[in-house]
Design a protein around this motif. Structure first.
Motif, short mmCIF file in Angstrom:
data_model
loop_
_atom_site.label_atom_id
_atom_site.label_comp_id
_atom_site.label_asym_id
_atom_site.label_seq_id
_atom_site.Cartn_x
_atom_site.Cartn_y
_atom_site.Cartn_z
N UNK A 25 2.36 -8.49 -6.60
CA UNK A 25 2.14 -8.27 -8.04
C UNK A 25 1.03 -7.25 -8.26
N UNK A 26 0.00 -7.31 -7.41
CA UNK A 26 -1.12 -6.37 -7.55
C UNK A 26 -0.67 -4.95 -7.21
N UNK A 27 0.19 -4.83 -6.22
CA UNK A 27 0.70 -3.50 -5.86
C UNK A 27 1.52 -2.90 -7.01
N UNK A 28 2.40 -3.70 -7.61
CA UNK A 28 3.22 -3.19 -8.72
C UNK A 28 2.31 -2.75 -9.87
N UNK A 29 1.27 -3.56 -10.13
CA UNK A 29 0.33 -3.22 -11.20
C UNK A 29 -0.39 -1.91 -10.87
N UNK A 30 -0.78 -1.78 -9.61
CA UNK A 30 -1.46 -0.56 -9.14
C UNK A 30 -0.57 0.68 -9.31
N UNK A 31 0.70 0.51 -8.97
CA UNK A 31 1.63 1.63 -9.05
C UNK A 31 1.79 2.10 -10.50
N UNK A 32 1.84 1.16 -11.42
CA UNK A 32 1.94 1.52 -12.84
C UNK A 32 0.63 2.19 -13.29
N UNK A 33 -0.49 1.58 -12.90
CA UNK A 33 -1.79 2.10 -13.31
C UNK A 33 -2.01 3.53 -12.80
N UNK A 34 -1.56 3.81 -11.58
CA UNK A 34 -1.81 5.12 -10.99
C UNK A 34 -0.84 6.18 -11.47
N UNK A 35 0.25 5.78 -12.12
CA UNK A 35 1.26 6.79 -12.46
C UNK A 35 1.58 6.89 -13.95
N UNK A 36 1.49 5.77 -14.67
CA UNK A 36 1.93 5.81 -16.07
C UNK A 36 0.86 6.43 -16.95
N UNK A 37 1.22 7.39 -17.75
CA UNK A 37 0.23 8.12 -18.54
C UNK A 37 0.28 7.71 -20.01
N UNK A 38 -0.83 7.97 -20.69
CA UNK A 38 -0.85 7.73 -22.14
C UNK A 38 0.18 8.63 -22.81
#
Ligand SMILES: [Zn+2]
Length: 253
Positions: free
Chosen positions: A94-107
Motif C-alpha cells: 500500500x505504501x508503494x502504491x501511495x509513493x508511486x502516485x505521490x511521485x508522479x501525479x501532478x496538480x
C-alpha cells in the motif's frame, strides 16, 4: 473565501515549524493539492487519526488567497480498510502504491481514475492470501497507473501493428518500454528481450486479472515480468522509490 470539501487520500505529511503540518492530498474531485494543517502537531484532537495515509478522508479546506497552499479546516475518516495495517507485507504494498502516485501525479490533472485505483488497491490488499497475491496486485496497480499516463507497455498485441500476442512465434519486448513487438515491426538493431510464454501469460493476468494466472511456479516469470514493468515505471519516475525497494525485499515468493 468559502470552504470546499472533497474525499481525499493523504499522500504525504511534513512537519512545518513547531505547530503545523503541510499535507499533500489527492482529492477525488479536486486533484492533488497541498494544505496547511494548523496546530496539527500541538493538538492531536484537531485532526485526530485522520491525518495519515491509507484511509479515505473527507477534507474541508479553503483555497489560498495567494500562493498555492490551501488551509485544512476539518478532516474526517470516511472509509478505512480493515486489516491493511495488520501485516507488514500489505502495508508495504500500500505504501508503494501511495509513493508511486505521490511521485508522479501532478496538480491540475484529473484525479478521479487514479483515486479509484488507489481506493481499490487499499480495499483489495487485505483479501490477499499470500505474497504472490500481494505482488500480483501491486503489479496490476503499476500497469493500471501506467495506462492512465498512456505509458503502459503493450502486452496483448504488438505495440505498433496490433497483431495479437498469440499469433506471434516469440514474445519480444522492446527495451524502450513500448511493449510487445512483432518481428515485422522491430526496427533493425532495436534492442528487445525475448520473454518466456509463461511470463507473457503472467503479464496478461497482471494487466487484466480476469485473465487466468498460470498455475505453475512463478518465481522466474515474475522476475521477468517485473523487468518489463520496471522499464515503463522507470520512464515515468524521476527519483528512487524507497517503498518499492522495501516491498521487494520484504515480499518474496
Ligand atoms: Zn507489429
Amino acid at each position: 473565501m468559502s470552504s470546499r470539501h472533497s474525499p481525499c487520500f493523504i499522500l504525504r505529511t511534513v512537519a512545518y515549524g513547531e505547530r503545523d503540518v503541510i499535507v499533500t492530498l489527492l482529492g477525488r474531485d479536486s486533484g492533488r493539492f497541498a494544505a496547511l494543517a494548523r496546530s496539527a502537531r500541538t493538538s492531536r484532537k484537531r485532526f485526530g487519526g485522520a491525518l495519515q495515509p491509507l484511509r479515505m478522508v473527507e477534507a474541508i479546506y479553503t483555497p489560498p488567497t495567494r500562493g498555492d497552499l490551501h488551509t485544512l479546516q476539518e478532516l474526517d475518516v470516511s472509509e478505512d480498510y480493515p486489516g491493511l495495517e495488520d501485516r507488514l507485507e500489505l502495508l508495504s504494498a500500500a505504501s508503494y502504491a501511495t509513493e508511486l502516485v505521490r511521485e508522479t501525479w501532478r496538480e491540475g490533472e484529473d484525479a478521479r481514475a487514479i483515486f479509484e485505483l488507489l481506493r481499490q488497491l487499499y480495499a483489495f490488499l487485505p483479501r490477499c492470501e499470500d505474497n504472490l497475491d500481494i505482488l500480483c496486485l501491486a503489479h496490476h496497480f503499476e500497469l493500471s497507473l501506467l495506462n492512465l499516463y498512456g505509458l503502459a507497455p503493450a502486452i496483448a498485441h504488438c505495440a505498433r501493428c496490433a497483431a495479437p500476442a498469440d499469433t506471434l512465434p516469440r514474445a519480444r519486448f522492446a527495451r524502450s518500454g513500448e511493449g510487445l513487438l512483432c518481428e515485422a515491426c522491430r526496427h533493425a538493431g532495436e534492442a528487445v528481450g525475448v520473454i518466456h510464454p509463461i511470463t507473457l501469460q503472467l503479464l496478461l493476468h497482471l494487466e487484466d486479472p480476469r485473465n487466468p494466472r498460470p498455475s505453475v511456479p512463478l518465481e522466474d516469470a515474475l522476475a521477468q515480468a517485473r523487468r518489463v514493468i520496471d522499464t515503463s515505471v522507470d520512464s515515468l519516475v524521476t527519483r528512487t522509490l524507497p517503498a518499492r525497494d522495501m516491498l521487494r525485499s520484504l515480499v518474496t515468493i
